[in-house]
Design a protein around this motif. Structure first.
Motif, PDB file in Angstrom:
ATOM      1  N   ALA A  56       0.776  -1.430  -0.015  1.00  0.00           N
ATOM      2  CA  ALA A  56      -0.022  -0.154  -0.194  1.00  0.00           C
ATOM      3  C   ALA A  56       0.753   1.361  -0.005  1.00  0.00           C
ATOM      4  O   ALA A  56       0.411   2.287  -0.394  1.00  0.00           O
ATOM      5  N   ASP A  57       2.112   1.193   0.250  1.00  0.00           N
ATOM      6  CA  ASP A  57       3.058   2.493   0.393  1.00  0.00           C
ATOM      7  C   ASP A  57       3.737   2.767  -0.806  1.00  0.00           C
ATOM      8  O   ASP A  57       4.493   3.493  -0.902  1.00  0.00           O
ATOM      9  N   ARG A  58       3.279   2.204  -1.979  1.00  0.00           N
ATOM     10  CA  ARG A  58       3.803   2.521  -3.507  1.00  0.00           C
ATOM     11  C   ARG A  58       2.761   2.367  -4.499  1.00  0.00           C
ATOM     12  O   ARG A  58       1.786   1.530  -4.224  1.00  0.00           O
ATOM     13  N   PRO A  59       2.877   3.382  -5.335  1.00  0.00           N
ATOM     14  CA  PRO A  59       1.882   3.511  -6.472  1.00  0.00           C
ATOM     15  C   PRO A  59       2.070   2.056  -7.326  1.00  0.00           C
ATOM     16  O   PRO A  59       3.226   1.596  -7.586  1.00  0.00           O
ATOM     17  N   GLY A  60       0.901   1.544  -7.964  1.00  0.00           N
ATOM     18  CA  GLY A  60       0.951   0.523  -8.612  1.00  0.00           C
ATOM     19  C   GLY A  60       0.963  -0.724  -7.912  1.00  0.00           C
ATOM     20  O   GLY A  60       1.035  -0.824  -6.559  1.00  0.00           O
ATOM     21  N   PRO A  61       0.965  -1.913  -8.791  1.00  0.00           N
ATOM     22  CA  PRO A  61       0.803  -3.315  -7.974  1.00  0.00           C
ATOM     23  C   PRO A  61       2.353  -3.897  -7.774  1.00  0.00           C
ATOM     24  O   PRO A  61       2.214  -4.657  -6.976  1.00  0.00           O
ATOM     25  N   GLY A  62       3.373  -2.966  -7.937  1.00  0.00           N
ATOM     26  CA  GLY A  62       4.803  -3.578  -7.728  1.00  0.00           C
ATOM     27  C   GLY A  62       5.362  -4.511  -8.760  1.00  0.00           C
ATOM     28  O   GLY A  62       6.350  -4.976  -8.604  1.00  0.00           O
ATOM     29  N   PHE A  63       4.527  -4.919  -9.771  1.00  0.00           N
ATOM     30  CA  PHE A  63       5.077  -5.965 -10.663  1.00  0.00           C
ATOM     31  C   PHE A  63       4.379  -5.555 -11.984  1.00  0.00           C
ATOM     32  O   PHE A  63       3.293  -5.013 -12.025  1.00  0.00           O
ATOM     33  N   ASP A 115       8.698  -3.193  -9.504  1.00  0.00           N
ATOM     34  CA  ASP A 115       8.792  -1.683  -9.088  1.00  0.00           C
ATOM     35  C   ASP A 115       9.174  -1.029 -10.099  1.00  0.00           C
ATOM     36  O   ASP A 115      10.303  -0.278 -10.009  1.00  0.00           O
ATOM     37  N   VAL A 116       8.202  -0.675 -11.097  1.00  0.00           N
ATOM     38  CA  VAL A 116       8.454   0.060 -12.109  1.00  0.00           C
ATOM     39  C   VAL A 116       8.342   1.556 -11.910  1.00  0.00           C
ATOM     40  O   VAL A 116       7.286   1.993 -10.855  1.00  0.00           O
ATOM     41  N   ASP A 117       9.079   2.264 -12.222  1.00  0.00           N
ATOM     42  CA  ASP A 117       8.984   3.942 -12.078  1.00  0.00           C
ATOM     43  C   ASP A 117       9.272   4.441 -13.393  1.00  0.00           C
ATOM     44  O   ASP A 117      10.348   4.281 -14.040  1.00  0.00           O
ATOM     45  N   PRO A 118       8.076   5.330 -13.573  1.00  0.00           N
ATOM     46  CA  PRO A 118       8.375   5.901 -15.141  1.00  0.00           C
ATOM     47  C   PRO A 118       9.106   7.048 -15.092  1.00  0.00           C
ATOM     48  O   PRO A 118       9.259   7.575 -16.072  1.00  0.00           O
ATOM     49  N   THR A 202      12.776   8.782 -17.762  1.00  0.00           N
ATOM     50  CA  THR A 202      13.456   7.517 -18.064  1.00  0.00           C
ATOM     51  C   THR A 202      12.824   6.779 -17.205  1.00  0.00           C
ATOM     52  O   THR A 202      13.265   6.863 -16.112  1.00  0.00           O
ATOM     53  N   ALA A 203      12.087   5.602 -17.861  1.00  0.00           N
ATOM     54  CA  ALA A 203      11.457   4.718 -16.993  1.00  0.00           C
ATOM     55  C   ALA A 203      12.692   3.481 -16.428  1.00  0.00           C
ATOM     56  O   ALA A 203      13.528   3.211 -17.121  1.00  0.00           O
ATOM     57  N   SER A 204      12.418   2.879 -15.211  1.00  0.00           N
ATOM     58  CA  SER A 204      13.287   1.982 -14.947  1.00  0.00           C
ATOM     59  C   SER A 204      12.505   0.983 -13.766  1.00  0.00           C
ATOM     60  O   SER A 204      11.238   1.289 -13.561  1.00  0.00           O
ATOM     61  N   CYS A 205      13.357   0.081 -13.562  1.00  0.00           N
ATOM     62  CA  CYS A 205      12.776  -0.971 -12.552  1.00  0.00           C
ATOM     63  C   CYS A 205      13.687  -1.363 -11.645  1.00  0.00           C
ATOM     64  O   CYS A 205      14.963  -1.204 -11.844  1.00  0.00           O
TER      65      CYS A 205
END
Length: 215
Positions: A56-63, A115-118, A202-205
């Motif tokens: 719950a402490d991060r946006p998106g599903p985490g994968f 943990d995708v970050d756009p 720049t997106a990363s994981c």
């Protein structure tokens, strides 16, 4: 009287996993890969055992579920937003030149992107300058296939968060592929590695889980 076994309720991560598999199937991937849909789904099922918990402490599903070597243009065109279907003006032979950077060690089969970050914190920073930062932070740039997987899992990502470069795929020149909104439609194109754009991160994981797993 013998008690009946209680069916286990799916976890939030499993529900999200099933939703993403449904979304991938709707792109026509099974047909493009010459697989029956049930076989396509079965090929992804081993990833269920690798699912990280949804936090719950991060946006998106985490994968995000990724199918490597997917057909770029058909998958892109299957994604629809308010303006219409995704598109690219790049020629097929030019698209084919963009491959994953060797050092990323992409799994050979389907895998999970973690943990995708756009890259909202990298807006207006040239992709060439972002890459060393990602390496230092233990993160990895996304490839074209991974960017499309993110788009399929969340067609609104380019509007709800930010547009992003896919610096994990390169063609041996100074170009970096990217996904952005053009005429209210998702577009796959490219920008130069040294060019900043106020609307482009720049997106990363954080990593990839699949076969073979990354060390």
């Amino acid at each position: 009287m013998t008690a009946l076994p209680v069916a286990a309720c799916p976890t939030e991560a499993e529900l999200e996993f099933d939703r993403q598999i449904d979304a991938l199937a709707l792109t026509g991937l099974p047909e493009h890969l010459d697989l029956a849909e049930n076989c396509f789904r079965a090929s992804l099922e081993p990833l269920r055992d690798l699912l990280p918990p949804v936090r719950a402490d991060r946006p998106g599903p985490g994968f995000v579920v990724v199918v490597p070597h997917l057909p770029v243009v058909p998958v892109l065109e299957s994604v629809h937003t308010v303006g219409g279907a995704g598109f690219t003006t790049m020629a097929d032979d030019d698209l084919a030149r963009f491959g994953p950077l060797p050092e990323l060690d992409i799994p050979t089969g389907p895998y999970l992107l973690l943990d995708v970050d756009p890259g909202a914190d990298t807006l207006n920073v040239p992709p060439g300058e972002v890459l060393p930062r990602l390496t230092a932070a233990g993160r990895s740039p996304l490839t074209v296939a991974e960017g499309l997987a993110v788009l399929v899992s969340d067609p609104g990502v380019l509007r709800g968060r930010n547009c992003f470069s896919l610096a994990g795929s390169r063609a041996g020149d100074k170009r970096v592929p990217a996904l952005w909104i053009s005429a209210r439609r998702p577009r796959l194109g490219w920008c130069y590695q040294g060019a900043p754009h106020t609307w482009l991160g720049t997106a990363s994981c954080a990593g990839r889980l699949g076969d073979p797993p990354l060390a």
